[in-house]
Design a protein around this motif. Structure first.
Motif, mmCIF file in Angstrom:
data_model
loop_
_atom_site.group_PDB
_atom_site.id
_atom_site.type_symbol
_atom_site.label_atom_id
_atom_site.label_comp_id
_atom_site.label_asym_id
_atom_site.label_seq_id
_atom_site.Cartn_x
_atom_site.Cartn_y
_atom_site.Cartn_z
ATOM 1 N N ALA A 192 33.086 41.098 20.975
ATOM 2 C CA ALA A 192 32.822 42.509 20.697
ATOM 3 C C ALA A 192 34.116 43.318 20.614
ATOM 4 C CB ALA A 192 31.897 43.083 21.769
ATOM 5 N N LEU A 193 35.089 43.025 21.484
ATOM 6 C CA LEU A 193 36.371 43.738 21.403
ATOM 7 C C LEU A 193 37.030 43.524 20.052
ATOM 8 C CD1 LEU A 193 37.909 43.105 24.939
ATOM 9 C CD2 LEU A 193 37.410 45.340 23.934
ATOM 10 N N ALA A 194 37.022 42.282 19.569
ATOM 11 C CA ALA A 194 37.628 41.996 18.276
ATOM 12 C C ALA A 194 36.856 42.666 17.150
ATOM 13 C CB ALA A 194 37.695 40.485 18.054
ATOM 14 N N LEU A 195 35.553 42.505 17.139
ATOM 15 C CA LEU A 195 34.754 43.028 16.033
ATOM 16 C C LEU A 195 34.778 44.551 15.967
ATOM 17 C CD1 LEU A 195 31.672 40.644 16.199
ATOM 18 C CD2 LEU A 195 33.360 40.775 14.367
ATOM 19 N N LYS A 196 34.655 45.205 17.096
ATOM 20 C CA LYS A 196 34.586 46.662 17.075
ATOM 21 C C LYS A 196 35.921 47.306 16.700
ATOM 22 C CE LYS A 196 30.257 46.862 17.977
ATOM 23 N NZ LYS A 196 29.306 47.270 16.920
ATOM 24 N N ASN A 197 37.011 46.546 16.795
ATOM 25 C CA ASN A 197 38.312 47.046 16.354
ATOM 26 C C ASN A 197 38.610 46.702 14.905
ATOM 27 O OD1 ASN A 197 40.156 48.315 18.605
ATOM 28 N ND2 ASN A 197 38.953 46.709 19.609
ATOM 29 N N ILE A 198 38.116 45.566 14.426
ATOM 30 C CA ILE A 198 38.418 45.126 13.066
ATOM 31 C C ILE A 198 37.300 45.482 12.097
ATOM 32 C CG2 ILE A 198 38.965 43.124 11.615
ATOM 33 C CD1 ILE A 198 39.909 41.698 14.191
ATOM 34 N N ALA A 199 36.064 45.295 12.522
ATOM 35 C CA ALA A 199 34.898 45.536 11.658
ATOM 36 C C ALA A 199 33.835 46.271 12.463
ATOM 37 C CB ALA A 199 34.352 44.208 11.139
ATOM 38 N N PRO A 200 34.065 47.557 12.730
ATOM 39 C CA PRO A 200 33.198 48.293 13.655
ATOM 40 C C PRO A 200 31.748 48.420 13.214
ATOM 41 C CG PRO A 200 34.734 49.774 12.546
ATOM 42 C CD PRO A 200 35.185 48.389 12.235
ATOM 43 N N GLY A 201 31.472 48.166 11.945
ATOM 44 C CA GLY A 201 30.093 48.257 11.476
ATOM 45 C C GLY A 201 29.232 47.063 11.845
ATOM 46 N N VAL A 202 29.840 46.005 12.331
ATOM 47 C CA VAL A 202 29.079 44.816 12.718
ATOM 48 C C VAL A 202 28.328 45.088 14.024
ATOM 49 C CG1 VAL A 202 29.204 42.387 13.372
ATOM 50 C CG2 VAL A 202 30.720 43.266 11.589
ATOM 51 N N ARG A 203 27.029 44.816 14.003
ATOM 52 C CA ARG A 203 26.234 44.947 15.226
ATOM 53 C C ARG A 203 26.374 43.688 16.060
ATOM 54 N NH1 ARG A 203 22.435 48.444 16.403
ATOM 55 N NH2 ARG A 203 20.960 46.888 17.226
ATOM 56 N N VAL A 204 26.565 43.862 17.352
ATOM 57 C CA VAL A 204 26.656 42.735 18.276
ATOM 58 C C VAL A 204 25.405 42.749 19.152
ATOM 59 C CG1 VAL A 204 27.982 41.637 20.105
ATOM 60 C CG2 VAL A 204 29.171 42.857 18.267
ATOM 61 N N ILE A 205 24.659 41.650 19.094
ATOM 62 C CA ILE A 205 23.422 41.525 19.865
ATOM 63 C C ILE A 205 23.657 40.536 20.997
ATOM 64 C CG2 ILE A 205 20.954 41.041 19.786
ATOM 65 C CD1 ILE A 205 21.832 43.316 17.933
ATOM 66 N N GLY A 206 23.498 40.977 22.226
ATOM 67 C CA GLY A 206 23.656 40.119 23.389
ATOM 68 C C GLY A 206 22.320 39.556 23.836
#
Length: 324
Positions: A192-206
């Motif tokens: 999530a740290l990587a995605l929200k900084n590089i591709a913030p539009g990606v939803r992360v589902i835990g």
């Protein structure tokens, strides 16, 4: 590393690890794509060294410790683990010539315990459950002057796990959603740290298992909350978060939604992965897949990546699930 990791730490881990680790496959699953009416790919970390994603964080942590120590003697490394982190840390210690002591529950899968010993680590498997293993490992580290490396509450471990996101985005930069299992939160935090900084539009589902929901429970109550974990096929995901774990705040801030799956969902996922994609997954490894087939993680038309995080399961248990 002290403090919460940032994106630069994940890039540093990526550079540090690339000479040691393989790039795991990212393949389209026809089966899951059909089930979800979406474009679903599997990131197959069960084919990584130690047969789980855990080697990324374990090796990054020990390489960082070695770099900091320079010519100084590195103390014994100790950890608690449900099995995969212990196996990964044992392998990393073997690669770097470091002494490692691993505490696991008595019930940890034999395949994981055998591998821990094979890599030369000392195994302590007397604790009755994961929470007891963590307490005993920390007490041992304090009494013996050893260095405790948490399986999730460690900035270098989190940064190592985050390198998976860099590999995914290189191939699928237009990703819509990532589905990731949640145990202690180290993997979800790094991704999530990587995605929200590089591709913030990606939803992360835990995805948690119904038998152990420390994140859903704690986030609902506003703080880390002690739960009573039950037995699960996803043995690698059950247990409490240690007090003050940095993963709690990272996950709360960066994971978009939380779902849980049942034991029957896990069994269906393990059978489907074997029958349709010809992949062996342990219970924890199949947890994200379970959320997809249960209809709780991916919406029609989305481009999704589902984490298959590990394949370390005793043959007898795997056969029982597959043949049931």
């Amino acid at each position: 590393m002290s403090g919460t990791p940032v994106l630069l730490d994940i890039y540093a881990a990526h550079r540090r690890l690339r000479r040691y680790l393989t790039r795991t496959p990212l393949i389209r699953s026809e089966w899951l794509s059909s089930v979800a009416d979406a474009e679903v790919c599997l990131k197959i970390e069960s084919l990584q060294l130690s047969r789980s994603f855990k080697i990324r964080g374990a090796l990054n942590a020990l390489l960082t410790i070695s770099d900091r120590a320079g010519a100084a003697r590195i103390p014994t490394i100790v950890t608690a683990s449900a099995g995969n982190h212990g196996r990964a840390l044992a392998l990393a210690g073997e690669m770097l010539g470091l002494r490692v002591v691993v505490f696991t529950p008595q019930t940890a899968p034999e395949t994981k315990k055998v591998a821990i010993r094979r890599h030369g680590a000392e195994l302590r498997d007397d604790p009755p459950d994961y929470d007891a293993a963590e307490r005993e490992a920390r007490a041992y580290a304090a009494s013996e002057g050893a260095l405790y490396v948490s399986p999730y509450n460690d900035a270098d471990v989190i940064a190592g796990a985050g390198t998976i996101a860099l590999e995914i985005l290189e191939i699928l930069p237009q990703l819509d959603v990532l589905v990731v299992p949640l145990g202690g939160g180290g993997l979800a935090s790094g991704l999530a740290l990587a995605l929200k900084n590089i591709a913030p539009g990606v939803r992360v589902i835990g995805v948690e298992v119904e038998a152990s929901t420390p994140f859903a429970t704690g986030i609902a109550r506003g703080a880390i909350t002690e739960i009573a974990p039950r037995t699960s096929l996803a043995d690698g995901l059950t247990g409490n978060l240690e007090r003050g774990s940095m993963t709690f705040d990272i996950v709360r801030a960066h994971v978009d939604a939380f779902v849980s799956v049942s034991e029957s969902d896990l069994e269906r996922a393990m059978r489907g992965l074997a029958a349709e994609d010809h992949l062996i997954a342990e219970g924890a490894g199949a947890t994200a897949t379970a959320a997809v087939i249960a209809g709780r993680a991916v919406e029609p038309g989305q481009k999704a990546v589902v984490m298959l995080t590990g394949g370390n399961i005793d043959l007898e248990k795997f056969a029982k699930v597959i043949c049931s």
